[in-house]
Design a protein around this motif. Structure first.
Motif, PDB file in Angstrom:
ATOM      1  N   ASP A  55       0.820  -1.217   0.000  1.00  0.00           N
ATOM      2  CA  ASP A  55       0.000   0.000   0.000  1.00  0.00           C
ATOM      3  C   ASP A  55       0.854   1.267   0.000  1.00  0.00           C
ATOM      4  O   ASP A  55       0.377   2.356   0.286  1.00  0.00           O
ATOM      5  CB  ASP A  55      -1.001   0.013   1.165  1.00  0.00           C
ATOM      6  N   ALA A 180      -6.277  -2.284   7.173  1.00  0.00           N
ATOM      7  CA  ALA A 180      -5.731  -2.240   5.822  1.00  0.00           C
ATOM      8  C   ALA A 180      -5.820  -3.595   5.124  1.00  0.00           C
ATOM      9  O   ALA A 180      -6.064  -3.662   3.915  1.00  0.00           O
ATOM     10  CB  ALA A 180      -4.278  -1.768   5.876  1.00  0.00           C
ATOM     11  N   ARG A 292      -3.780   4.172  10.980  1.00  0.00           N
ATOM     12  CA  ARG A 292      -3.177   4.193   9.647  1.00  0.00           C
ATOM     13  C   ARG A 292      -4.253   4.171   8.566  1.00  0.00           C
ATOM     14  O   ARG A 292      -5.038   3.219   8.487  1.00  0.00           O
ATOM     15  CB  ARG A 292      -2.237   3.004   9.467  1.00  0.00           C
ATOM     16  N   THR A 294      -5.535   4.057   4.458  1.00  0.00           N
ATOM     17  CA  THR A 294      -5.093   3.215   3.354  1.00  0.00           C
ATOM     18  C   THR A 294      -5.724   3.674   2.049  1.00  0.00           C
ATOM     19  O   THR A 294      -6.499   4.635   2.014  1.00  0.00           O
ATOM     20  CB  THR A 294      -5.404   1.730   3.642  1.00  0.00           C
TER      21      THR A 294
END
Length: 495
Positions: A55, A180, A292, A294
């Motif tokens: 990613d 993710a 996080r 993505t």
């Protein structure tokens, strides 16, 4: 009699291979890389689920000194990352130093003999002058203790142990987790399953993925003129730096950058999901960057499919034939996919028992005295020890930024040891405290402390509520520190 080496490296992923390359550069050729899996590659060997891909753009997610001109896409699929890992191992003659199927249970510093004793499951021990742990940030899979899961009568598969023979055609599938990994996997599951239920505890910010095949002509140009690929890497890295440094690390000063990324994600969600209620459930209530984010062009659109359902009710228990939420609703399934992530702070820092000088246990030290590591790589009371996945070590958005900075730190440190004729190094308490104070202070401006992260349930935060994973520096600053840190920040023992 234990086998003796210059160094023992634990982990044969990209971090461990970077350590091996650097050891060779420093003239320490007698080392062994121990790996619990049956082959090298770390994450890219263990993970084989459908849709697996990097990613971070491939030109950046690779060693800068070993570019790969043959990536098929801007965001390479997982099998190409594994192939790249094998290419690196062969190119730098690392494979003959690797031992697979070898699980390290612990290591202890012997101060009298100035060496590490490394214990391997099964009773074998090795000794080495230096110990380097490169077990990765996400190496210990986590399965929440859902009541009744042991009674489930169907098939259970964790994303880190994917069964390549698993056929989901016509099945009633549930996936738990929306990180993710799930963002990549959900569209693939939806293509095969008769019914798919996605159990979401925390939504994730998702932005469009600017992905496409890399034309053969461009790949040929990269191979013939490496400077063109270096330029592509610089452009991509700069864009990632802009996102990380302005949107996440300097949140207080540059909130507009963070809000701009959030607006992009909201617009992406609005374009892709038709149902307003589903959009509401898929919209995070925390600030962009707390967890996080993505990239995906297909994840959100999957929820438009009539056979795909989003479930946000809390799981009460798992029954033999399904999953029951707290409200009493049962979703009948025959296949359960666990995309439940990794246990980062309880068992991953460190992933093995490490006992340093005066019997100090590293795991206990970190949990009782805050998670910390000087320049993200060394710890007081742990001589001749380099922890390559440590608190405050992750810099930038590509793991290779961290790996290469640590390689440079090793080069400077070991060069000074040669100059002094030293056998042992240990970072001073004072230098470690200064570094911890500095990163703590700088993180005060980040989204982790200045933004609203209360509902993020992010692995960036440890059990004490500290965001002790990311280093609050740009890539350039991190690499400059790796080659210019004060040499007197270490004590050296000349023997």
């Amino acid at each position: 009699m234990a086998g003796h080496y210059d160094a023992v490296v634990v982990g044969a992923g990209f971090g461990g291979m970077g350590a091996g390359i650097q050891l060779d550069r420093m003239g320490l050729h007698d080392y062994v890389i121990l790996e619990r899996e049956d082959d090298l590659g770390g994450t890219w060997h263990v993970n084989r689920y459908p849709g697996l891909a990097v990613d971070i753009a491939s030109v950046t997610y690779s060693y800068s000194f070993e570019p790969n001109p043959n990536w098929s896409r801007l965001f390479a699929p997982g099998d190409e990352l594994e192939q790249y890992a094998h290419h690196v191992a062969d190119t730098y003659d690392l494979r003959r130093r690797m031992r697979f199927g070898t699980t390290v249970s612990g290591a202890r510093w012997d101060d009298e003999n100035e060496l590490w004793t490394v214990s391997i499951e099964g009773g074998e021990t090795l000794t080495a002058r230096y110990l380097l742990t490169a077990t990765g940030f996400l190496s210990q899979p986590y399965t929440p203790p859902f009541p009744g899961i042991e009674d489930f009568a169907g098939t259970i598969v964790h994303t880190t142990a994917w069964d390549q023979d698993l056929n989901l055609t016509g099945r009633r599938v549930a996936i738990i987790g929306t990180g993710a990994t799930a963002v990549q996997l959900v569209p693939e599951l939806a293509r095969a399953a008769a019914e798919l239920t996605v159990f979401q505890r925390t939504p994730i910010w998702v932005v469009p993925k600017v992905d496409m095949p890399i034309p053969a002509a461009v790949r040929s140009l990269f191979a013939a003129v490496p400077a063109t690929q270096r330029a592509a890497r610089l452009v991509n890295t700069s864009a990632l730096e802009l996102l990380m440094v302005t949107g996440v690390l300097h949140y207080k000063q540059l909130k507009l950058g963070n809000k701009g990324a959030e607006l992009l994600a909201r617009a992406h969600l609005r374009r892709q999901v038709r149902d307003p209620e589903t959009r509401r459930k898929l919209t995070p209530t925390y600030d962009f960057g707390c967890k996080r984010p993505t990239f995906s062009n297909t994840y959100f659109a999957t929820f438009n499919e009539p056979h795909v359902r989003l479930e946000t009710g809390s799981i009460d228990h798992v029954a033999a034939d399904g999953i029951v939420t707290v409200g009493g609703h049962k979703t009948e399934i025959d296949t359960l996919v666990l995309a439940t992530g990794f246990n980062l702070w309880d068992v991953n820092f460190p992933a093995i028992e490490v006992i340093g000088r005066d019997g100090v246990d590293l795991g206990k030290f970190w949990r009782e005295h805050r998670f910390q590591a000087y320049e993200g790589i060394t710890v007081p009371k742990f001589p001749n020890f380099l922890s390559l996945n440590s608190p405050y070590s992750y810099s930038g958005l590509s793991y290779f930024t961290t790996i290469e900075a640590q390689m440079k730190h090793m080069g400077r440190l070991f060069g000074e040891m040669r100059r002094r004729g030293a056998r042992v190094f240990e970072v001073t308490e004072a230098a470690n405290a200064r570094f911890l104070d500095k990163v703590t202070d700088k993180l005060g401006s980040s989204v982790f402390y200045g933004g609203d992260c209360a509902s993020s349930r992010s692995y960036y935060f440890n059990q004490h509520g500290e965001a002790a994973l990311l280093r609050p520096n740009s890539t350039l600053t991190t690499h400059r520190h790796a080659t210019h840190f004060p040499l007197d920040d270490y004590d050296y023992r000349v023997g």
